[in-house]
Design an enzyme around this catalytic site. Structure first.
Site, short mmCIF file in Angstrom:
data_model
loop_
_atom_site.label_atom_id
_atom_site.label_comp_id
_atom_site.label_asym_id
_atom_site.label_seq_id
_atom_site.Cartn_x
_atom_site.Cartn_y
_atom_site.Cartn_z
N ARG A 87 34.33 -35.18 42.60
CA ARG A 87 34.01 -35.34 44.02
C ARG A 87 35.21 -34.95 44.87
O ARG A 87 36.34 -34.93 44.41
CB ARG A 87 33.63 -36.78 44.34
N LYS A 147 26.32 -39.92 44.64
CA LYS A 147 27.18 -40.77 45.45
C LYS A 147 26.84 -40.64 46.94
O LYS A 147 27.17 -41.54 47.72
CB LYS A 147 28.66 -40.47 45.18
N HIS A 162 29.50 -51.18 43.25
CA HIS A 162 29.86 -50.09 42.34
C HIS A 162 30.15 -50.73 40.98
O HIS A 162 31.29 -51.08 40.68
CB HIS A 162 31.10 -49.35 42.88
N SER A 179 36.63 -45.33 38.74
CA SER A 179 36.31 -44.29 37.78
C SER A 179 37.22 -44.34 36.55
O SER A 179 38.43 -44.48 36.68
CB SER A 179 36.43 -42.93 38.46
N LYS A 211 33.07 -48.75 33.03
CA LYS A 211 31.76 -49.29 33.42
C LYS A 211 30.66 -48.78 32.48
O LYS A 211 29.88 -49.56 31.95
CB LYS A 211 31.40 -48.90 34.86
N THR A 212 30.59 -47.46 32.33
CA THR A 212 29.52 -46.87 31.51
C THR A 212 29.72 -47.24 30.05
O THR A 212 28.79 -47.70 29.37
CB THR A 212 29.49 -45.35 31.70
N ASP A 215 26.21 -47.76 36.92
CA ASP A 215 27.10 -47.41 38.04
C ASP A 215 26.80 -48.01 39.41
O ASP A 215 27.73 -48.23 40.17
CB ASP A 215 27.12 -45.88 38.17
N ARG A 263 31.34 -34.41 31.78
CA ARG A 263 30.30 -35.41 32.03
C ARG A 263 28.99 -35.06 31.36
O ARG A 263 28.72 -33.90 31.07
CB ARG A 263 30.02 -35.47 33.54
P1 ATP Z 1 32.86 -43.57 36.56
O1 ATP Z 1 32.80 -44.51 37.73
O2 ATP Z 1 33.62 -42.33 36.87
O3 ATP Z 1 31.51 -43.30 35.97
P2 ATP Z 1 33.39 -45.49 34.40
O4 ATP Z 1 33.99 -46.76 34.90
O5 ATP Z 1 31.95 -45.51 34.05
O6 ATP Z 1 33.76 -44.29 35.40
P3 ATP Z 1 33.71 -44.67 31.69
O7 ATP Z 1 32.84 -43.46 31.80
O8 ATP Z 1 33.16 -45.82 30.95
O9 ATP Z 1 34.23 -45.10 33.11
O10 ATP Z 1 35.08 -44.17 31.06
C1 ATP Z 1 35.98 -44.93 30.31
C2 ATP Z 1 36.71 -43.96 29.39
O11 ATP Z 1 37.82 -44.57 28.77
C3 ATP Z 1 35.80 -43.47 28.29
O12 ATP Z 1 36.09 -42.12 28.04
C4 ATP Z 1 36.20 -44.37 27.12
O13 ATP Z 1 35.97 -43.75 25.88
C5 ATP Z 1 37.69 -44.52 27.36
N1 ATP Z 1 38.31 -45.74 26.82
C6 ATP Z 1 39.37 -45.78 26.00
N2 ATP Z 1 39.74 -47.03 25.72
C7 ATP Z 1 38.90 -47.84 26.39
C8 ATP Z 1 38.79 -49.27 26.50
N3 ATP Z 1 39.61 -50.08 25.87
N4 ATP Z 1 37.80 -49.77 27.27
C9 ATP Z 1 36.97 -48.94 27.94
N5 ATP Z 1 37.04 -47.59 27.88
C10 ATP Z 1 37.98 -47.04 27.11
MN MN Z 2 30.29 -44.42 34.77
#
Ligand code: ATP
Ligand code: MN
Length: 539
Positions: A60, A202, A222, A240, A244-245, A259, A324
């Protein structure tokens, strides 16, 4: 091919000024997949997943996100560098130019869908896009209406997505050639110059983040969310890349969404979306089998590199670190349907602390929860190219400031209220570094983070007995001493650094950064909330 042949649909497109002869309405994602391949706009991986490049933008562009300032918005929006005002006249001119552009491209794709899985909040959305794969993204991410609903569909919000249209900053009033502009009066999200699909979802998220609290007394968040076997809902806030995911996709809990959610006045939590948008950098089948398995026909990969055998090289970040995939939520096995949870028992604030200071899990008091929600801390790790790099603290109010049109205190107040009403547990989870800062320490192992979250959900952290926990001397949070499946040394960041002096120096540096950031909210924060901040500082 299904060109648009339903009469009232045609007239309603004329209302937008769209008179292109090749309008493809509501194509099946398989058709969009096929068209994308035929036009050379994407490739197929070895397991028949569509993969595209989004072009110049692979993320973004918050500096190019505007909101039209008019009667609807002028007194309500928190204007500034996050919510940048845009003039009505300029919007109208730019809108006409974009429509003119869309009338001259080869084809236009239209999708009717909706946001909000809770009936009372359902918001009809029409996405009009230049590219077939952007339309497939809309199919994956929004909720799919049934046959009946489509017959009588009246769009409320419209997203107009023209990646190939380049603005002229000087004439059009934008900052540069790309833009995403929200118009609350016309209910339009106008996107040009960028093909990054995240702008579509978004855009609608930001619209709902204004509408729900103002019109429906509902807190938009969020966050991701899932439900346990006992019917308890957990929500995970985080910026980000904080997890979360990853963490909400848990084989033992039903996924509500990854999300964007709303927390209603009668305390249910509902997903805005119908799909997930996961980061795939370094994705592995071993560590994240559910997400890995969701990447199949129907999913849409962005900006990944393929191996010679057309399998995805998830380690290759040569286009971007932000690789992604979007997929309909049904690609995950254990989901909650409809995507609504009740009985919120636990809230996790996820932070990827690159300084390695915050404990991997700690429990927050209501004051601390409010303070950390308004602060929205995570760390940014600079690009990998320049050798040793200093990570930067990053604060984003409500763990999602770029999408929050109102003042953060408005969301903060609503959340505090809900926390009091429900008596929910609030946890701060550091999914970032341990044993030292970025460059010295290592990222917390995903299996440890999962074990800590499970223990918190199952009440296994034993915080009822004072020999089982420790109060962090700088941040004042309650840090458990033991957790099933996690070595005890990991639970104490200071122990794990093996260098008390260096640890406290880093901790004070971080507490100072928190204090500095909080200054801008002090006027809006009660004594109660201010007490939730760090206790000790460097000076
Ligand atoms: P967005 O808001 O951009 O979607 P998000 O909060 O959903 O971001 P994730 O997509 O879950 O974030 O990304 C977390 C990344 O960090 C993943 O690539 C995951 O494999 C990695 N990772 C490594 N170690 C950890 C951990 N201890 N806990 C969570 N994620 C981890
Ligand atoms: Mn996510």
């Amino acid at each position: 091919m299904n060109t648009l042949n339903i009469k009232n649909k045609e007239t309603s497109l004329r209302n937008y000024g769209i008179i292109n002869d090749n309008i493809f309405y509501q194509l099946h994602p398989d058709q969009l997949h096929q068209i994308t391949l035929e036009k050379g706009l994407g490739v197929e991986t070895s397991n028949r997943t569509l993969a595209v490049n989004t072009g110049e933008f692979t993320g973004r562009s918050p500096k190019d996100r505007f909101i039209v300032k008019d009667e609807t918005t002028k007194d309500r929006i928190w204007w500034g560098s996050i919510n940048i005002p845009f003039e009505t006249e300029k919007f109208d001119k730019l809108y006409n130019k974009v429509i003119d552009y869309l009338n001259n491209v080869n084809e236009v794709y239209v999708r009717d869908c909706y946001a909000c899985s809770h009936e009372d909040y359902r918001t009809n959305i029409r996405v009009i896009s230049e590219y077939p794969w952007s339309n497939m993204f809309a199919f994956n991410m929004f909720i799919v209406p049934n046959e009946n609903e489509i017959q009588n569909f009246k769009p409320e919000w419209t997203v107009i997505n023209a990646p190939g249209f380049m603005a002229n900053a000087e004439l059009d009033g934008t900052r540069q050639h790309n833009f995403a502009i929200l118009n609350f009066t016309k209910k339009v999200v106008l996107i040009g110059g960028t093909g990054y699909t995240g702008e579509i979802k978004k855009g609608i998220f930001s619209a709902l983040n204004f509408i729900l609290p103002v019109e429906k007394n509902t807190l938009p968040m969020h966050c991701s969310a899932n439900v346990g076997n006992a019917g308890d809902t957990a929500i995970f806030f985080g910026l980000s890349g904080t997890g979360k995911t990853t963490l909400s996709t848990d084989p033992n809990r039903k996924l509500i969404g990854d999300d964007e959610h709303g927390w209603t006045k009668d305390n249910s939590v509902f997903n805005f979306e119908g799909g997930c948008y996961a980061k795939v950098i370094n994705l592995s089948k071993e560590n994240e089998p559910e997400i890995y398995g969701a990447i199949k026909k129907g999913a849409l990969l962005e900006n990944v590199i393929l191996n010679n055998d057309r399998s995805v090289n998830f380690g290759d970040t040569s286009i971007t670190q932000n690789t992604r995939v979007s997929y309909p939520i049904q690609h995950i096995e254990n989901i909650m349907q409809p995507s609504i949870g009740k009985n919120v028992k636990n809230i996790f604030f996820l932070t990827a602390d690159a300084f390695g200071v915050l404990p991997p899990i700690s429990k927050l008091t209501p004051s601390q929860a409010a303070y950390h929600f308004i602060s929205g801390y995570t760390a940014k790790v600079a690009g990998t190219e320049a050798g040793v790099v200093e990570p930067e603290p990053s604060f984003s109010a409500c763990f999602g400031a770029p999408f929050m049109p109102l003042h953060p205190a408005e969301y903060g107040k609503m959340l505090s209220q809900k926390m009091i009403e429900t008596g929910v547990n609030v946890w701060l989870v550091n999914t970032g570094w341990t044993g030292g800062p970025y460059g010295i320490g290592t990222r917390m192992k995903l299996k440890y983070t999962r074990a800590m979250i499970n223990a918190a959900l199952n009440g296994e952290l034993g915080l009822y007995s004072y020999d089982k926990y420790h109060i962090h001397s700088v941040f004042g949070v309650v840090q458990p001493r033991e957790c099933p499946g996690v070595p005890s040394s990991i639970l104490s960041p200071r122990t794990n650094w093996n260098n008390d002096n260096a640890y406290y120096r880093a901790a004070f540096k971080l507490s100072n950064a928190f204090r500095e950031n909080f200054k801008k909210f002090e006027a809006h924060a009660s004594e109660e909330i201010r007490r939730g901040g760090p206790q000790r500082f460097a000076d």
